[in-house]
Write a protein that holds these residues in place. Structure first.
Motif, PDB file in Angstrom:
ATOM      1  N   SER A   1       0.941  -1.243  -0.096  1.00  0.00           N
ATOM      2  CA  SER A   1      -0.173  -0.003  -0.078  1.00  0.00           C
ATOM      3  C   SER A   1       0.999   1.332   0.101  1.00  0.00           C
ATOM      4  CB  SER A   1      -0.743  -0.053   1.244  1.00  0.00           C
ATOM      5  OG  SER A   1      -1.788  -1.036   1.190  1.00  0.00           O
ATOM      6  N   PHE A   2       0.432   2.432  -0.531  1.00  0.00           N
ATOM      7  CA  PHE A   2       1.087   3.677  -0.435  1.00  0.00           C
ATOM      8  C   PHE A   2      -0.085   4.675  -0.310  1.00  0.00           C
ATOM      9  CE2 PHE A   2       0.344   3.059  -4.973  1.00  0.00           C
ATOM     10  CZ  PHE A   2      -0.050   3.955  -5.606  1.00  0.00           C
ATOM     11  N   LEU A   3       0.423   5.882   0.175  1.00  0.00           N
ATOM     12  CA  LEU A   3      -0.455   7.116   0.354  1.00  0.00           C
ATOM     13  C   LEU A   3      -0.089   7.847  -1.020  1.00  0.00           C
ATOM     14  CD1 LEU A   3      -2.237   8.879   1.749  1.00  0.00           C
ATOM     15  CD2 LEU A   3      -0.539   9.678   3.002  1.00  0.00           C
ATOM     16  N   LEU A   4      -1.210   8.129  -1.700  1.00  0.00           N
ATOM     17  CA  LEU A   4      -1.082   8.927  -2.772  1.00  0.00           C
ATOM     18  C   LEU A   4      -1.529  10.515  -2.403  1.00  0.00           C
ATOM     19  CD1 LEU A   4      -0.558   9.177  -6.024  1.00  0.00           C
ATOM     20  CD2 LEU A   4      -3.006   8.500  -6.203  1.00  0.00           C
ATOM     21  N   CYS A   5      -0.507  11.511  -2.940  1.00  0.00           N
ATOM     22  CA  CYS A   5      -1.152  12.926  -2.739  1.00  0.00           C
ATOM     23  C   CYS A   5      -1.258  13.460  -3.992  1.00  0.00           C
ATOM     24  CB  CYS A   5       0.044  13.639  -2.108  1.00  0.00           C
ATOM     25  SG  CYS A   5      -0.300  15.426  -1.694  1.00  0.00           S
ATOM     26  N   LEU A   6      -2.269  14.047  -4.543  1.00  0.00           N
ATOM     27  CA  LEU A   6      -2.800  14.615  -5.882  1.00  0.00           C
ATOM     28  C   LEU A   6      -3.060  16.025  -5.716  1.00  0.00           C
ATOM     29  CD1 LEU A   6      -5.358  12.061  -6.989  1.00  0.00           C
ATOM     30  CD2 LEU A   6      -2.664  12.249  -7.649  1.00  0.00           C
ATOM     31  N   ASP A   7      -2.576  16.888  -6.655  1.00  0.00           N
ATOM     32  CA  ASP A   7      -2.828  18.364  -6.470  1.00  0.00           C
ATOM     33  C   ASP A   7      -4.338  18.349  -6.823  1.00  0.00           C
ATOM     34  OD1 ASP A   7      -2.130  21.444  -6.956  1.00  0.00           O
ATOM     35  OD2 ASP A   7      -3.431  20.575  -8.791  1.00  0.00           O
ATOM     36  N   ALA A   8      -5.178  18.789  -5.904  1.00  0.00           N
ATOM     37  CA  ALA A   8      -6.772  18.852  -6.377  1.00  0.00           C
ATOM     38  C   ALA A   8      -7.088  19.741  -7.509  1.00  0.00           C
ATOM     39  CB  ALA A   8      -7.695  19.355  -5.099  1.00  0.00           C
ATOM     40  N   LYS A   9      -6.278  20.638  -7.952  1.00  0.00           N
ATOM     41  CA  LYS A   9      -6.886  21.132  -8.992  1.00  0.00           C
ATOM     42  C   LYS A   9      -6.615  20.344 -10.466  1.00  0.00           C
ATOM     43  CE  LYS A   9      -6.281  25.682  -8.404  1.00  0.00           C
ATOM     44  NZ  LYS A   9      -7.670  26.406  -8.238  1.00  0.00           N
ATOM     45  N   SER A  10      -5.559  20.095 -10.380  1.00  0.00           N
ATOM     46  CA  SER A  10      -5.040  19.462 -11.678  1.00  0.00           C
ATOM     47  C   SER A  10      -5.073  17.873 -11.645  1.00  0.00           C
ATOM     48  CB  SER A  10      -3.530  19.721 -12.079  1.00  0.00           C
ATOM     49  OG  SER A  10      -2.742  19.215 -11.217  1.00  0.00           O
ATOM     50  N   MET A  11      -5.283  17.307 -10.518  1.00  0.00           N
ATOM     51  CA  MET A  11      -5.257  15.922 -10.267  1.00  0.00           C
ATOM     52  C   MET A  11      -3.962  15.181 -10.751  1.00  0.00           C
ATOM     53  SD  MET A  11      -7.921  15.148  -8.732  1.00  0.00           S
ATOM     54  CE  MET A  11      -8.385  13.290  -8.855  1.00  0.00           C
ATOM     55  N   ILE A  12      -2.883  15.853 -10.818  1.00  0.00           N
ATOM     56  CA  ILE A  12      -1.559  15.427 -11.014  1.00  0.00           C
ATOM     57  C   ILE A  12      -0.888  15.088  -9.709  1.00  0.00           C
ATOM     58  CG2 ILE A  12       0.734  16.163 -11.713  1.00  0.00           C
ATOM     59  CD1 ILE A  12      -0.610  18.172 -13.950  1.00  0.00           C
ATOM     60  N   GLU A  13      -0.011  13.806  -9.725  1.00  0.00           N
ATOM     61  CA  GLU A  13       0.536  13.313  -8.743  1.00  0.00           C
ATOM     62  C   GLU A  13       1.653  14.362  -8.031  1.00  0.00           C
ATOM     63  OE1 GLU A  13       3.300   9.605  -7.531  1.00  0.00           O
ATOM     64  OE2 GLU A  13       1.876   9.183  -9.080  1.00  0.00           O
ATOM     65  N   VAL A  14       1.514  14.654  -6.723  1.00  0.00           N
ATOM     66  CA  VAL A  14       2.591  15.307  -6.059  1.00  0.00           C
ATOM     67  C   VAL A  14       3.596  14.646  -5.415  1.00  0.00           C
ATOM     68  CG1 VAL A  14       2.985  17.159  -4.317  1.00  0.00           C
ATOM     69  CG2 VAL A  14       0.737  17.225  -5.822  1.00  0.00           C
ATOM     70  N   ALA A  15       2.936  13.561  -4.782  1.00  0.00           N
ATOM     71  CA  ALA A  15       3.976  12.447  -4.028  1.00  0.00           C
ATOM     72  C   ALA A  15       3.046  11.400  -3.872  1.00  0.00           C
ATOM     73  CB  ALA A  15       4.382  13.295  -2.700  1.00  0.00           C
ATOM     74  N   ARG A  16       3.877  10.329  -3.227  1.00  0.00           N
ATOM     75  CA  ARG A  16       3.480   9.108  -3.007  1.00  0.00           C
ATOM     76  C   ARG A  16       4.564   8.684  -1.823  1.00  0.00           C
ATOM     77  NH1 ARG A  16       3.156   4.663  -7.490  1.00  0.00           N
ATOM     78  NH2 ARG A  16       2.091   6.419  -8.641  1.00  0.00           N
ATOM     79  N   ALA A  17       3.926   7.738  -0.765  1.00  0.00           N
ATOM     80  CA  ALA A  17       4.695   7.165   0.258  1.00  0.00           C
ATOM     81  C   ALA A  17       4.367   5.712   0.466  1.00  0.00           C
ATOM     82  CB  ALA A  17       4.720   8.001   1.525  1.00  0.00           C
ATOM     83  N   TYR A  18       5.252   4.946   0.264  1.00  0.00           N
ATOM     84  CA  TYR A  18       4.905   3.414   0.448  1.00  0.00           C
ATOM     85  C   TYR A  18       4.996   3.075   2.008  1.00  0.00           C
ATOM     86  CZ  TYR A  18       4.758   2.154  -4.360  1.00  0.00           C
ATOM     87  OH  TYR A  18       4.197   2.215  -5.778  1.00  0.00           O
ATOM     88  N   THR A  19       4.133   2.162   2.410  1.00  0.00           N
ATOM     89  CA  THR A  19       4.028   2.007   3.722  1.00  0.00           C
ATOM     90  C   THR A  19       4.641   0.737   4.299  1.00  0.00           C
ATOM     91  OG1 THR A  19       2.010   0.606   3.209  1.00  0.00           O
ATOM     92  CG2 THR A  19       1.594   2.702   3.703  1.00  0.00           C
ATOM     93  N   GLY A  20       5.191  -0.036   3.311  1.00  0.00           N
ATOM     94  CA  GLY A  20       5.946  -1.127   3.615  1.00  0.00           C
ATOM     95  C   GLY A  20       4.967  -2.490   4.163  1.00  0.00           C
ATOM     96  N   GLN A  21       3.891  -2.362   3.847  1.00  0.00           N
ATOM     97  CA  GLN A  21       2.836  -3.291   4.132  1.00  0.00           C
ATOM     98  C   GLN A  21       1.426  -3.256   3.436  1.00  0.00           C
ATOM     99  OE1 GLN A  21       2.143  -2.587   8.416  1.00  0.00           O
ATOM    100  NE2 GLN A  21       0.477  -0.877   7.683  1.00  0.00           N
ATOM    101  N   ARG A  22       0.592  -4.160   3.402  1.00  0.00           N
ATOM    102  CA  ARG A  22      -0.675  -4.254   2.747  1.00  0.00           C
ATOM    103  C   ARG A  22      -1.679  -3.703   3.628  1.00  0.00           C
ATOM    104  NH1 ARG A  22      -1.560  -9.736  -0.339  1.00  0.00           N
ATOM    105  NH2 ARG A  22      -3.204  -8.325  -1.236  1.00  0.00           N
ATOM    106  N   SER A  23      -2.537  -2.623   3.273  1.00  0.00           N
ATOM    107  CA  SER A  23      -3.540  -2.116   4.119  1.00  0.00           C
ATOM    108  C   SER A  23      -4.949  -2.447   3.362  1.00  0.00           C
ATOM    109  CB  SER A  23      -3.377  -0.726   4.437  1.00  0.00           C
ATOM    110  OG  SER A  23      -2.302  -0.340   5.262  1.00  0.00           O
TER     111      SER A  23
END
Length: 118
Positions: free
Chosen positions: A83-105
């Motif tokens: 799993s990872f946390l995805l961060c998108l710019d709300a205006k453009s829906m372009i990916e800003v960042a992602r952070a992997y968790t090291g596990q499945r959620s």
């Protein structure tokens, strides 16, 4: 993202899947907005083998427009089986960042954003 009172746009996000009963291969995070003339626009973020949970809008503290902020989405990467946390710019829906968790959620996890008092 909530609907803005007195603003030209009403915006919402959601996940979307399509496929047959055994193969839900096309998933996306959608932004659906309607302007004051009633025109609807759909923007999306998608990646093969990436499965979204419920998107959460986090407004920019001093934002002036309804979609001024980011969208956070818990995702599952089917290739990495992580799993990872995805961060998108709300205006453009372009990916800003992602952070992997090291596990499945659980991909059906629901959440909300709450401002912390300063």
């Amino acid at each position: 993202m909530g609907c803005g009172e007195g603003k030209a746009e009403s915006i919402g996000e959601g996940g979307f899947a399509r496929g047959d009963k055994s193969d839900f291969t096309d998933w996306a995070v959608l932004k659906i907005s309607t302007d004051e003339d009633g025109r609807t626009r759909v923007s999306k973020w998608e990646e093969e083998f990436a499965y979204p949970s419920e998107p959460i809008f986090v407004p920019r503290p001093d934002g002036e427009e309804e979609d001024d902020g980011v969208v956070l989405v818990q995702m599952f990467d089917g290739r990495r089986e992580e799993s990872f946390l995805l961060c998108l710019d709300a205006k453009s829906m372009i990916e800003v960042a992602r952070a992997y968790t090291g596990q499945r959620s659980s991909p059906q996890f629901h959440g909300q954003f709450v401002w912390q008092s300063r």
